[in-house]
Design an enzyme around this catalytic site. Structure first.
Site: not given
Length: 406
Positions: A63, A140, A240, A267, A361
């Site tokens: 993955c 997962c 988020q 933003f 970020c």
């Protein structure tokens, strides 16, 4: 030929002299492999690092969703702190970078799955590293269990509306009322497909199903909780990545702006910070996406006990708020995309705002914008790294900038 891994790059790959890039290796390791351009393939670890651990997920080898499951948690935390410190140093800055807040396993509440129709059904999962091959992910360790529960819906979507010639992009978001799914890359809509998709949404208890730009089914409002307000974001809107990460960011933003009389949120998205802040002070929220602004406004209007929240739909890259428009605000929150907010930061630097909570970020563009603020007289306070994207190379942070009134 052997290679000694010297450091990790910004994508989490090990880097040896050359440079030679060696995925899923760690500093100090001695490795061999086949050199393909500047990338090492078929890697064999001859001397492992003491920071190497057994990946917790059995899908890690195939993955491409995670890059750093082979590294110990404390190593990853220290590396992410160092990424921020290095970015600041490149701009001639330094700051107190505190402990990293890392989201737990099984906490990701949004993800885009790849889905492809096959002769016998469908494949659903993530792409392999640098590959179009889909790796199925039944175990997962990254996604929230409620997100994993939507995988059968993604499989049925591929069978119903997918093509064997291409993949669907199935964006799944956990909401208070069930999965919110946006599909791209499927067949063109017609009457029979709409009917089949509506039935699929009912069978899988989806809150909302959107196909490209059309909402096909809205069974329950796909609400998110921002402070005391419930908001219904438009399909595909930013959220988020984890509830834990959002809570950590929100806590820092509230701390930095505590006591401010008026706050501007730049933003603002759908109100992740604006609506919790409105418990304590009037807020002016600015966001380019008009649908997100409308969702924020509706959430505020239906909530109880909030201070006034005004808003504007405005592209802050092309049309930043000018210093005169920022006059009267005592604090600002800014949470730009990865490109940063060079133009808006310049206007903030020229304003009289005393406190800024800067969420980012991208440590590189954050450091660039931080230099602008520091040169204008702001003092950069603690920087808190928030690791919402566990086992990835992604780094998020929130920092305080403060100056005394003139």
């Amino acid at each position: 030929m052997t290679y000694v891994i010297e450091r990790l790059g910004h994508l989490g790959d090990g880097i040896a002299d050359g440079p030679v890039y060696a995925p899923r290796t760690l500093p100090g390791e001695v490795v061999t492999g086949t050199l393909d351009g500047d990338t090492l393939r078929d890697i064999r670890i001859e001397t492992p690092s003491a920071n190497r651990v057994r990946p917790p997920c059995r899908h890690f080898g195939a993955c491409g969703a995670c890059q750093l499951q082979h590294a110990a948690d404390d190593f990853v935390e220290n590396w992410k702190r160092k990424v921020v410190e290095t970015a600041l140093e490149a701009q001639g800055l330094s700051a107190d970078v505190g402990p990293v807040v890392t989201s737990p396993p099984g906490s990701r509440r949004r993800a885009t799955l790849a889905a492809r129709r096959t002769k016998r059904g469908a494949l659903v999962g993530f792409h392999g590293r640098s590959s179009d091959t889909i790796t199925e992910i039944p175990d997962c360790q990254l996604l929230h269990p409620r997100l994993m529960a939507a995988v059968p819906a993604a499989r049925d979507l591929a069978v119903t509306g997918g093509s064997r010639k291409g993949n669907l992009a199935v964006a799944v978001t956990e909401t208070l009322n069930g999965p919110d799914i946006l599909v791209r890359g499927g067949k063109p809509l017609n009457g029979p497909l709409r009917a089949a998709l509506g039935d699929l949404a009912r069978r899988h208890d989806l809150a909302r199903l959107s196909w490209e730009d059309e909402v096909i089914a809205l069974r329950l409002p796909p609400e998110q909780q921002f402070g005391p307000a419930r908001v219904v974001p438009p399909p595909g809107a930013f959220l988020q990545a984890t509830a834990e990460g959002e809570a950590a960011l929100r806590s820092e933003v509230l701390r930095i702006t505590h006591g401010a009389g008026r706050i501007v949120d730049l933003f603002a998205g759908c109100g992740t910070f604006s609506l919790p802040l409105a418990q304590y002070a009037p807020v002016h929220a600015v966001e380019a996406d008009a649908a997100m602004v409308a969702a924020l406004d509706a959430g505020w209007r239906h909530a109880q006990g909030l201070k006034p929240v005004t808003h504007a739909a405005r592209d802050l890259f092309r049309d930043p708020l000018e210093p005169a428009e920022l006059a009267g605000f005592e604090a600002a929150v800014i949470d730009p995309p990865r490109a940063g907010a060079h133009a808006q930061i310049g206007r903030l630097a020229d304003s009289g705002i005393q406190r800024i909570a800067h969420v980012s970020c991208n440590p590189v563009t954050f450091a660039r914008d931080a230099r602008t603020l520091v040169r204008a007289g702001y003092v950069m306070g603690p920087v808190r790294v928030i690791d919402q994207f566990r086992w990835s190379a992604h780094v998020e942070l929130v920092a305080e900038f403060r100056r005394e009134p003139v």
